[in-house]
Write an enzyme that holds these catalytic residues in place. Structure first.
Site, short mmCIF file in Angstrom:
data_model
loop_
_atom_site.label_atom_id
_atom_site.label_comp_id
_atom_site.label_asym_id
_atom_site.label_seq_id
_atom_site.Cartn_x
_atom_site.Cartn_y
_atom_site.Cartn_z
N HIS A 464 0.29 4.46 0.47
CA HIS A 464 0.20 5.11 1.79
C HIS A 464 -0.41 4.14 2.82
O HIS A 464 0.14 3.92 3.90
CB HIS A 464 -0.65 6.38 1.66
N GLU A 465 -1.52 3.55 2.48
CA GLU A 465 -2.23 2.70 3.45
C GLU A 465 -1.45 1.41 3.74
O GLU A 465 -1.48 0.92 4.86
CB GLU A 465 -3.64 2.36 2.94
ZN LIG Z 1 -2.41 7.85 6.65
#
Ligand SMILES: [Zn+2]
Length: 1024
Positions: A464-465
């Site tokens: 995600h990051e």
């Molecule tokens: Zn996020």
């Protein structure tokens, strides 16, 4: 950011800035409110209303002072006729909206009064526009262009503050920041100096920017040439976190100026801004750690800045530190130079153009491991005693970084990427460009104590990051209304990347379960469109919710299937290339997609129906031979009369997919775009069954009307004719329809009868979720016997599956995850022999003083059983305090929160709020677990009520943590008494609190629970 787990249409920015009366509740715009009527003064009910615009952040009981402030300001500006309250008080203009919203015929007298007022108003407005574009203030005539600036609030020193909006004026933009910081980890304060190079877009005398909680000592302005540095007056308006630097002379269009501000502040004791963390090192000595968390609105509490995402600039950061510590920031370190005895200064390279919320720095004692890939050095940092747990993260980050570069066809633009485990962190992680910060459990993998589930979590959060380095960092949403462009995309890409690089993790199953939960929220009145107008800090904080993240991501998933994988990917590439180092709105994404579809499909038209509406459609299917009739309507719990209307604005363009008994493989999937209220599909031949929303790739619920029976029989006879995701989808849909009263609970129970033959995780998870939810509600309502019967039904369906589990870490990741879930459930509810086996293992572990290694997947079940006895609980707490594995500690804290000892539960919640023995980052997790149990659910709510002020001080109002604490501590209530209590509690608090969307969601949920009980209690008596 990865959290742990005004529905009006957004005006374009220029319209907001130029809208004269926008946002001022006390200002009446005659042109816009044709149904405001002149009334006789006697008829007027004077209702004082607070003006956010003109007060200095005071409470309601200080209204008189506010009104005075307002009137004096307004009189000074000759605009008092514009204010409704003061106007009413002076009987100058008397208006009230007719409650029926129909216009009454005014009397002659009122007509005359009205006409006179209109003439005065029009003359004044014309004078303002036509005369010298000049505003008369104490200082004389300023040449200005903004008519809306006629009414000013007051700064802290009593002078007029020259800006009244929450958003910053567009007349000056930042280009570059030179930031020097000196944090002191002994005094826990920091000193700062910032030089901001700004460019003037429109001639002005002021520079308005953000600052929050900073003690500003001095401000100067230097002109473009750099020779003339002049001291500047600065004004502060804390209500909007703004300061104004008043230029000694007009700032000219096209010129650059440098603003210097010297300031100091304390390191924050919340989780926002530049904050401090205390931890114990390997010698059990207390150490300090300083880190940042700026998103969404906290960069302004570390340095004065233009703290809106579209104001991108470059940053040169210098940090003075103790020579024994280390610092990290977004960019690689350029040089370290001595300052004074024991203090050195680290200087970092100038950053790329980026938003303020992505700036980050860390000062601490850190160790790391690194590896180079494609010209970038990837490093994982942790406090020294955790360095042996960073290996998995490094391998994972490198693989994912390589994947994204290929997928987006844009290289990661920085020379380094640091991922840092922060010992106390509110959310899961934060994507600061080049310096991603994580909660320790989301980055550190310990082979002895991290379970299959933990591995999945770490992989998902890193994925995600890293996706944010493109979605969010390279291309940023223009304003927070489109937060979904950041978060929905990062969530979507997280699953795309995981499926591609780590298929063994079966991350799509998790995504499916999250979509079910997001739909639950989205089916309540309290929901909001994915793209929603926001202004206040609470509204912005509240955008970080399941709808921005999960609904946003599932809409992209639906679009990907509709457009095909390759077209979708090409559209993303166009979007990233078109907007890199810039900002974007939702429409920019659709335009990029349309560039690729080249007129064959109008993505914008399709997606607007999903982005601008809250909720989702319910599609009802009626099959007669080979003819399928389809109809769409809004799926909404708590139908109120106005929601039943067939409003065409609730017409979605639904890319339907279906498979049939004649061919049920993915390649046989057929598609149909339902963009009308109803439609008919003719199949080439008659089929035995038809299943819509293949693999739940679409964001809608399907009601099969008379055809549920066929699907129930299919599952009984041959459930593998449908994919596991389709099976989970059917379970979810039928229980949702039973909740809505569209289908009987009996049929829902009948459908899950096949589950004792089920072996896939997602349908088992969904069936267990639905039944345990019913169990929980019955138990809390005091329907104990009925609750026991539900538990028997669960045992009947899953008992064999529970018996088959081994107490080891063997098997595929999916099998291991299922084992964790089933055994933790069985041990919590004392089902089968779970507690006997678990207790034996717990006792052995206790005897070894915690040195014996326990299988990580069943560790939580063992701890839950162990925590039932007082000795076991005390021992577990002791081990919690000394464990160096965050993965182990997380399982311990959850088990500790399942005790039935009331005093222990209270102790846990209070200590977590204090943050000494148990970190405050665990609090929402603890409250969540405590709320689920019969013993704990009332305690959790009492705790929230008693500690509301402390909670909202530590975690901001509207933050994801507060959202969780409110919704979870009230989610089990199903009585009118509790409904009233929750409503009254928040109404008695501030207006901001009672207006929180999560408060409305909590109230909606209780109402839904009441409605569910009224509808189904008697039926359950028959069924079970
Ligand atoms: Zn996020």
């Amino acid at each position: 950011m990865e959290p742990f787990p005004s529905d009006r249409i957004q005006l374009p920015r220029n319209m907001i800035e130029n809208s004269m009366f926008e946002e001022e509740p006390d200002v009446v715009d005659l042109a816009k409110e044709p149904c405001l009527h002149p009334l006789d003064p006697d008829e007027v009910e004077y209702e004082p209303r607070s003006s956010r615009l003109l007060v200095r952040g005071l409470g309601e009981n200080e209204m008189d002072d506010d009104e005075e402030d307002y009137e004096s300001s307004a009189k000074l500006l000759g605009m008092s006729f514009m204010n409704r309250s003061s106007g009413l008080r002076n009987n100058m203009s008397v208006y009230r909206q007719n409650p029926n919203e129909s216009c009454l015929v005014p009397s002659t007298r009122t007509m005359v009064v009205c006409t006179v007022i209109l003439v005065i108003a029009v003359s004044l407005i014309m004078a303002i526009y036509l005369l010298p574009k000049c505003i008369f203030t104490k200082e004389g005539c300023y040449k200005k262009n903004y008519t809306m600036e006629l009414i000013y609030p007051l700064a802290t020193n009593g002078k007029l503050f020259p800006w009244s909006k929450i958003r910053l004026p567009p007349d000056v933009v930042p280009l570059h920041y030179d930031l020097v910081l000196q944090p002191n980890l002994t005094t826990l304060k920091f000193a700062g100096s910032v030089n901001i190079v700004v460019n003037v877009i429109q001639v002005t005398w002021k520079i308005v920017l953000h600052s929050s909680g900073l003690n500003i000592m001095k401000a100067t302005i230097t002109s473009a040439g750099g020779q003339q540095t002049k001291p500047a007056e600065f004004l502060e308006y804390p209500l909007h976190d703004q300061i104004a630097i008043m230029a000694p002379e007009a700032l000219l269009v096209g010129q650059n100026y440098t603003v210097n501000i010297e300031y100091s502040s304390n390191l924050s004791d919340t989780y926002y801004g530049f904050y401090k963390i205390s931890y114990k090192d390997e010698n059990s000595e207390q150490r300090w750690f300083a880190a940042t968390q700026f998103e969404p609105l906290a960069a302004r509490s570390a340095f004065p800045c233009f703290d809106e995402p579209a104001f991108k600039a470059t940053f040169l950061i210098k940090i003075k530190r103790d020579e024994k510590l280390s610092t990290l920031s977004n960019m690689p370190k350029k040089a370290t130079t001595p300052v004074t005895n024991g203090i050195v200064q680290d200087e970092f390279f100038v950053s790329l153009k980026m938003s303020t919320y992505l700036v980050a720095f860390v000062v601490a004692d850190l160790k790391n491991i690194s590896r180079e890939t494609n010209g970038s050095l990837v490093s994982i940092y942790a406090i020294p005693q955790h360095l042996n747990q960073v290996g998995y993260a490094l391998n994972t980050a490198v693989k994912l970084l390589e994947f994204y570069q290929k997928y987006f066809l844009i290289n990661y633009p920085l020379e380094k990427l640091d991922l840092v485990a922060i010992p106390d962190f509110q959310s899961g992680a934060m994507e600061n460009w080049g310096l991603i910060t994580f909660r320790e459990t989301a980055l550190l993998f310990d082979s002895n104590t991290s379970s299959a589930r933990d591995k999945k979590l770490i992989t998902a959060v890193i994925a995600h990051e890293l996706a944010h380095q493109w979605f969010g960092n390279l291309v940023t949403m223009e304003w927070w209304n489109d937060l979904w462009l950041n978060e929905g995309f990062a969530t979507f890409m997280e699953y795309v990347a995981m499926e591609e690089i780590f298929p063994e993790l079966h991350s799509d199953e998790d995504f499916l379960n999250l979509i079910f939960k997001a739909m639950m929220k989205d089916s309540l009145n309290s929901s909001h469109p994915v793209s929603s107008a926001v202004q206040s800090s609470e509204q912005i904080e509240e955008m970080f919710d399941a709808l921005s993240y999960i609904k946003g991501a599932s809409l992209l998933l639906m679009l990907k299937h509709y457009l095909t994988k390759d077209v979708f990917q090409a559209g993303i590439e166009v979007y990233l290339h078109n907007h890199n180092y810039g900002s974007a709105q939702s429409d920019d994404l659709w335009d990029s997609m349309n560039e690729v579809t080249n007129g064959t499909l109008d993505v914008k038209k399709l997606m607007k129906t999903w982005i601008q509406h809250k909720g989702f459609p319910l599609v009802t299917i009626v099959r007669k031979r080979n003819v399928i009739s389809l109809q769409q309507e809004k799926f909404l719990y708590h139908m109120e009369p106005e929601n039943w209307t067939s409003d065409t604005s609730y017409l979605w363009h639904i890319p339907l997919t279906y498979i049939t008994s004649n061919c049920n493989f993915t390649h046989c999937t057929s598609a149909y775009l339902l963009d009308q209220k109803s439609a008919v599909i003719e199949l080439p031949e008659e089929v035995e069954w038809i299943k819509f929303n293949v693999d739940m790739n679409g964001y809608y619920i399907v009601h099969y009307a008379e055809d549920w029976k066929t699907l129930i029989d299919l599952l009984k006879k041959n459930h593998t004719a449908l994919s596991p995701k389709d099976r989970a989808n059917l379970i979810n849909n039928i229980f949702s329809l039973a909740g809505l009263g569209k289908e009987s609970l009996e049929k829902a129970f009948e459908l899950i009868d096949y589950v004792n033959k089920e072996s896939s995780t997602s349908p088992l998870t969904q069936a267990l979720f639905q039944l345990s939810h019913i169990y929980s509600l019955l138990e809390k309502k005091g329907e104990q016997q009925l609750a026991v019967r539900v538990m028997h039904r669960i045992e009947h369906l899953l008992g064999d599956k529970i018996d088959q589990q081994h107490w080891t870490d063997d098997g595929t990741l999916s099998e291991r995850e299922l084992r964790s879930m089933l055994l933790a459930f069985a041990c919590t509810h004392d089902m089968r022999n779970c507690r006997t086996t678990a207790n034996e293992m717990f006792k052995k572990w206790m005897k070894s003083n915690g040195t014996m290694s326990l299988p990580s997947d069943v560790m939580k079940a063992i701890f839950i059983a162990g925590a039932k006895s007082s000795d076991g609980w005390e021992f577990l707490l002791k081990m919690y305090s000394s464990s160096v594995s965050e993965a182990e500690k997380s399982k311990m804290i959850e088990a500790l929160s399942t005790t039935e000892d009331v005093r222990k539960l209270i102790w846990l919640m209070q200590n977590s709020l204090e943050g000494e023995v148990i970190r405050a980052q665990e609090l929402s997790h603890i409250v969540s677990t405590v709320s689920q149990s019969l013993t704990g659910h009332l305690l959790a709510w009492d705790f929230v009520k008693e500690n509301w002020e402390k909670l909202t001080r530590k975690f901001h109002l509207g933050s994801y943590t507060i959202q969780n604490i409110i919704t979870l501590s009230t989610s089990q209530f199903a009585t009118k008494t509790h409904l009233l209590e929750v409503k009254s509690f928040f109404e008695a608090k501030s207006e901001e609190s009672s207006q929180l969307r999560c408060v409305k969601e909590a109230i909606d949920t209780i109402q839904l629970n009441i409605q569910w009980m009224e509808r189904n209690l008697a039926k359950l008596q028959e069924l079970l």
